[in-house]
Write a protein that holds these residues in place. Structure first.
Motif: not given
Length: 488
Positions: A468-488
């Motif tokens: 699937d074109k939207e597939y990403e490993p879970a580790s990438v997802l977790l890093e994204k959410i951590k980055a979003e939290k830092k911005k807040k």
């Protein structure tokens, strides 16, 4: 766990919304439901949780997750688990079904959970595309499983209808109609009542005579000790009125509707509620002595379970609440109206405040009583004395006033045989259904276990997810959410 999954904790993937008191927001015309740990308890015009949130009880019911599709207000005894953007809300719900929240309960009284402990719960996070595939497969498997469970429960309901139909006919005298016609020496209902009256009168006269002799002896010996207590006998109740009898099924000439005083033994303690709570506090309990009988024995239909006892001094002070072999014990609270017949070898003891005991006279059979009292037939007659109440408030006063069918002991024994011959097959089928339902629940947990071990999807299904074109490993997802939290 597969290489594209990652082990994290709830704090990283879940937002836990603490509930609040609903008093200021409750509104019968509100657009949002108010949820407690057991379900909807009202409406409000404000909400705390977004749609797709899973409710977990903070206190009380802590192991029964509820998935809510709409926005809602949660009260202070319920947490709202809302997933962050990297977690599928249905997958979170299925995880909560699978997880045993009871192991986080540190309370000694009412079950309760702490937010800090919940945030530490480990969670195996799959790639988001795979999460959706897992949820889809769980729902497909659960749908098939639920269909089979629904069929089993329908069969259970039909068996219960049959069981209650048998009991209804039994206690209207229909099952023994042919047997009765073959008998030549059955006493009529009036003769039975006369026999009970005569038996009681003889018993009372004998007890009073023995008491008078004991008093005379006590006086002759100087009256130094405590005077022998005068015997007390069961009080006669007012018979059922014509108006009450009209509401009951019409019986044949060998049967009669009576109240509890006609089927109980002659002593005053033969119809007895458990002692007041203050008379039997836990501080009086011991590891041995005289057994305390409670609802756990009655509901389980097992007189052997339970390990609460009292010393002889406390037993003697509550002697009117003591039991003897073949006594009837009836549960009063929660699961009400269940009956335990004590056997010949039961331990000496007393009942607790949640029970009533009945010592039957020689004219009434204990198994016949149990079948009658636990039948829907009796519950259908319950309104005769309940005045609109429910069985949840069962007490000695109500039990005394209920109508009981009186017929000869011979016929009671025959009725028990007729009931058991019809219900033996029914019991076997019910056990098989119960076993199947347990297996279905075990299968449900097995499905969830595989899901969170990464073993539910086939290799072909996993390959499709990775393509699937939207597939990403879970580790990438977790890093994204951590980055979003830092911005807040």
């Amino acid at each position: 766990m597969r290489e594209d999954w990652i082990e994290c904790v709830f704090a990283e993937v879940v937002s836990i919304v603490s509930g609040k008191n609903q008093k200021k927001v409750i509104d019968s015309d509100g657009k949002y439901p108010i949820y407690g740990s057991g379900g909807i308890i009202g409406q409000a015009n404000e909400y705390l949780c977004e749609s797709g949130t899973t409710i977990i009880g903070r206190k009380g019911t802590i192991n029964s997750p509820i998935y809510v599709k709409e926005k809602f207000w949660n009260v202070d005894t319920a947490f709202g688990f809302h997933p962050l953007s990297i977690l599928n809300n249905r997958l979170l719900y299925f995880f909560c079904i699978h997880f045993n929240f009871k192991k986080l309960d540190k309370s000694t009284t009412i079950p309760s959970l702490a937010k800090r402990d919940l945030l530490k719960i480990p969670f195996p996070l799959p790639p988001l595309v795979e999460q959706k595939a897992i949820v889809k497969k769980i729902e497909e498997l659960f749908s098939s499983l639920d269909s089979g469970i629904a069929d089993l429960k329908k069969a259970q309901e039909k068996l219960e209808i049959y069981r209650q139909a048998v009991l209804k006919k039994a206690f209207e005298g229909e099952l023994t109609k042919e047997w009765r016609e073959k008998q030549t020496n059955l006493p009529s209902a009036d003769e039975l009542l006369e026999q009970i009256k005569e038996e009681r009168q003889n018993y009372c006269e004998q007890e009073l005579s023995e008491w008078k002799d004991a008093v005379k002896l006590w006086k002759n010996e100087g009256a130094n000790d405590k005077k022998p207590a005068k015997p007390k006998f069961i009080k006669e109740l007012i018979s059922l009125t014509d108006e009450e009898l009209e509401k009951l099924p019409t019986l044949n000439k060998y049967w009669h509707w009576v109240k509890a005083d006609k089927i109980a033994s002659h002593e005053s303690s033969s119809l007895k509620a458990g002692p007041f709570g203050s008379s039997l506090k836990k501080e009086f309990y011991t590891e041995s002595g005289y057994k305390i009988y409670g609802q756990e024995q009655v509901i389980a239909n097992n007189y052997n379970i339970g390990n609460y006892y009292v010393k002889k001094e406390k037993y003697d002070s509550l002697i009117n609440c003591s039991i003897k072999p073949y006594d009837i014990l009836i549960s009063l609270v929660g699961t009400v109206g269940k009956v335990l017949v004590l056997p010949k070898d039961c331990e000496d003891g007393i009942i607790n405040p949640r029970l009533v005991k009945i010592s039957l006279n020689k004219f009434y059979d204990s198994i016949f009583f149990k079948y009658y009292f636990e039948s829907a037939f009796l519950k259908s007659l319950y309104s005769l004395k309940a005045h609109g109440a429910t069985m949840d408030i069962l007490n000695l006063g109500i039990i005394k006033e209920l109508p009981y069918p009186l017929c000869s002991k011979q016929e009671q024994h025959q009725i028990v045989q007729e009931i058991e011959s019809r219900l033996s097959v029914c019991d076997t089928v019910e056990k098989d259904i119960g076993d199947s339902l347990e297996k279905a629940q075990a299968l449900r947990q097995s499905i969830l276990k595989k899901a969170f071990e990464g073993k539910l999807l086939s290799e072909e299904e996993i390959a499709k997810c990775k393509a699937d074109k939207e597939y990403e490993p879970a580790s990438v997802l977790l890093e994204k959410i951590k980055a979003e939290k830092k911005k807040k």
